[in-house]
Design a protein around this motif. Structure first.
Motif, PDB file in Angstrom:
ATOM      1  N   UNK A 188      51.571  54.477  39.636  1.00 29.77           N
ATOM      2  CA  UNK A 188      51.202  53.248  38.941  1.00 29.77           C
ATOM      3  C   UNK A 188      52.212  52.156  39.252  1.00 29.77           C
ATOM      4  N   UNK A 189      51.715  50.982  39.589  1.00 29.40           N
ATOM      5  CA  UNK A 189      52.602  49.863  39.900  1.00 29.40           C
ATOM      6  C   UNK A 189      53.124  49.242  38.619  1.00 29.40           C
ATOM      7  N   UNK A 204      43.603  44.399  37.518  1.00 33.13           N
ATOM      8  CA  UNK A 204      44.725  43.477  37.715  1.00 33.13           C
ATOM      9  C   UNK A 204      44.337  42.026  37.461  1.00 33.13           C
ATOM     10  N   UNK A 205      45.294  41.281  36.952  1.00 30.34           N
ATOM     11  CA  UNK A 205      45.104  39.853  36.698  1.00 30.34           C
ATOM     12  C   UNK A 205      44.936  39.111  38.021  1.00 30.34           C
ATOM     13  N   UNK A 206      44.025  38.145  38.034  1.00 31.79           N
ATOM     14  CA  UNK A 206      43.881  37.237  39.166  1.00 31.79           C
ATOM     15  C   UNK A 206      44.292  35.840  38.737  1.00 31.79           C
ATOM     16  N   UNK A 207      44.854  35.086  39.683  1.00 29.89           N
ATOM     17  CA  UNK A 207      45.224  33.700  39.368  1.00 29.89           C
ATOM     18  C   UNK A 207      45.176  32.873  40.641  1.00 29.89           C
ATOM     19  N   UNK A 208      45.194  31.557  40.462  1.00 28.82           N
ATOM     20  CA  UNK A 208      45.117  30.634  41.587  1.00 28.82           C
ATOM     21  C   UNK A 208      46.406  29.829  41.660  1.00 28.82           C
ATOM     22  N   UNK A 220      45.105  34.965  43.986  1.00 29.72           N
ATOM     23  CA  UNK A 220      46.043  36.084  44.051  1.00 29.72           C
ATOM     24  C   UNK A 220      45.643  37.174  43.064  1.00 29.72           C
ATOM     25  N   UNK A 221      45.990  38.401  43.429  1.00 25.72           N
ATOM     26  CA  UNK A 221      45.759  39.569  42.580  1.00 25.72           C
ATOM     27  C   UNK A 221      47.122  40.175  42.256  1.00 25.72           C
ATOM     28  N   UNK A 222      47.355  40.553  41.006  1.00 28.47           N
ATOM     29  CA  UNK A 222      48.649  41.153  40.662  1.00 28.47           C
ATOM     30  C   UNK A 222      48.801  42.484  41.385  1.00 28.47           C
ATOM     31  N   UNK A 223      49.796  42.566  42.245  1.00 26.80           N
ATOM     32  CA  UNK A 223      50.053  43.778  43.033  1.00 26.80           C
ATOM     33  C   UNK A 223      51.544  43.801  43.381  1.00 26.80           C
ATOM     34  N   UNK A 240      57.967  39.447  34.496  1.00 29.56           N
ATOM     35  CA  UNK A 240      58.127  39.480  35.950  1.00 29.56           C
ATOM     36  C   UNK A 240      56.844  40.035  36.551  1.00 29.56           C
ATOM     37  N   UNK A 241      56.145  39.196  37.300  1.00 27.08           N
ATOM     38  CA  UNK A 241      54.855  39.587  37.857  1.00 27.08           C
ATOM     39  C   UNK A 241      54.777  39.145  39.315  1.00 27.08           C
ATOM     40  N   UNK A 242      54.228  40.000  40.150  1.00 21.68           N
ATOM     41  CA  UNK A 242      54.112  39.709  41.577  1.00 21.68           C
ATOM     42  C   UNK A 242      52.656  39.839  42.008  1.00 21.68           C
ATOM     43  N   UNK A 243      52.234  38.910  42.862  1.00 25.77           N
ATOM     44  CA  UNK A 243      50.833  38.803  43.249  1.00 25.77           C
ATOM     45  C   UNK A 243      50.708  38.755  44.769  1.00 25.77           C
ATOM     46  N   UNK A 244      49.603  39.302  45.277  1.00 27.57           N
ATOM     47  CA  UNK A 244      49.272  39.254  46.698  1.00 27.57           C
ATOM     48  C   UNK A 244      47.966  38.493  46.859  1.00 27.57           C
ATOM     49  N   UNK A 245      47.870  37.696  47.922  1.00 24.38           N
ATOM     50  CA  UNK A 245      46.642  36.939  48.140  1.00 24.38           C
ATOM     51  C   UNK A 245      45.449  37.884  48.291  1.00 24.38           C
TER      52      UNK A 245
END
Length: 347
Positions: A188-189, A204-208, A220-223, A240-245
């Motif tokens: 689990x991440x 996962x949360x998505x954001x722009x 972006x998707x939280x990954x 602290x959250x990290x997102x990938x396109x």
């Protein structure tokens, strides 16, 4: 300008590269040569080392499997630093760190795997500190770059309320090693929520976010990757959250996506990337963006800069620690020009 004494010192301090015949390993060996170091190319197969062209270029090659302690010890003999490029790091990091500690040498790797980073810190901090060596996991594009960007943009702040990391790739053509790691890494991440490490919310949360050209508006998707366990070792933050396109995630999850294809003489692909870090403290908001070409290729100058600083004594501490706890982050990033274009904003 590098003087003759510094050049001779580098040549006399060999740097071992495990997984030297792999995609990232080849970039690392080439970067070490460019910087005047003497690389030792280590791999499981002398045939694959030969296929990489190392023998014909006069580069010392040694054969070793990470499961064989005696072979690892022989392979690292005489090295001052070992750079581990052989993933999945859940399978290799522990054995190579232990071999580095037996040899009394520094250890660096390029893992994007959260469990590998956490295990390295938990298992080896005391031994590395006692040995007076630096053990730095995730000293590459994933992990180390974001850690250095966070430390740089925070500056004098001793804590943050929120940290967000957005990684945009215009494409992600994954290597064979990336695919193998993705299949094996089922843990689990983790992110930080409410000041505590927590599993990422599902779905996962998505954001722009809007990034500079050529990216523009991105979804972006939280990954999170290995940046989370690095940053949490030395930065206090509530979130602290990290997102990938989303487009890059689609590429890497598509089994038909081909591997990287070289478009220049260095072997880089045409892939472009941007890493945006946004930190807040109360009403204050700071933002830093790093852009460049080819996430695998750019890992080489990042990790080789780390090796160079360690061997020159330009470090703050030893032990098993994240990059920004060992190096001056701002100075480190400045030395990566022209590999990275960095813009800092306070808004």
């Amino acid at each position: 300008m590098t003087n003759n004494h510094e050049q001779i010192t580098r040549i006399l301090q060999p740097v071992a590269v495990i997984g030297a015949n792999g995609h990232t390993g080849r970039f690392v060996v080439a970067e070490l040569l460019r910087r005047g170091f003497k690389p030792i190319a280590i791999g499981r197969s002398s045939v694959r080392l030969a296929e990489a062209g190392y023998y014909e270029r006069g580069i010392e090659c040694r054969e070793a499997a990470v499961e064989d302690d005696a072979a690892l010890d022989r392979a690292l003999a005489g090295a001052a630093v070992v750079i581990n490029c052989a993933g999945p790091f859940m399978d290799t990091a522990d054995a190579v760190v232990r071999a580095a500690l037996r040899a009394g040498i520094h250890y660096l790797d390029v893992t994007a795997e959260q469990p590998s980073v956490q295990a390295t810190f938990e298992r080896h901090e005391v031994a590395a500190r006692d040995a007076g060596v630096a053990v730095i996991p995730a000293m590459g594009f994933y992990g180390g770059l974001a850690d250095l960007l966070v430390a740089t943009v925070m500056g004098e702040w001793d804590h943050a309320d929120t940290i967000e990391i957005h990684v945009a790739l215009d494409s992600w053509l994954p290597t064979k090693g990336t695919r193998i790691t993705g299949e094996k890494n089922t843990a689990k991440r983790l992110a930080v929520s409410g000041g505590q490490m927590q599993p990422v919310h599902q779905p996962p949360v998505e954001k722009v976010s809007v990034l500079p050209a050529p990216f523009g508006q991105q979804t972006f998707v939280e990954l999170p990757f290995s940046e989370v366990p690095l940053i949490t070792r030395h930065v206090r933050t509530k979130e602290l959250h990290a997102f990938l396109s989303k487009a890059a995630l689609g590429d890497v999850r598509d089994p038909s996506t081909p591997p990287p294809r070289a478009v220049d003489e260095t072997g880089r692909s045409a892939q472009r990337f941007a890493v945006e870090v946004v930190v807040t403290q109360g009403e204050l908001r700071r933002r830093i963006i790093a852009q460049g070409q080819d996430i695998y290729a750019v890992t080489a100058p990042i990790i080789c800069e780390a090796a160079q600083r360690i061997l020159s004594g330009d470090i703050r501490d030893t032990g098993a620690k994240p990059p920004a706890a060992i190096f001056n982050a701002d100075s480190f990033l400045r030395e990566l020009d022209p590999h990275l274009s960095i813009e800092t904003l306070e808004v």
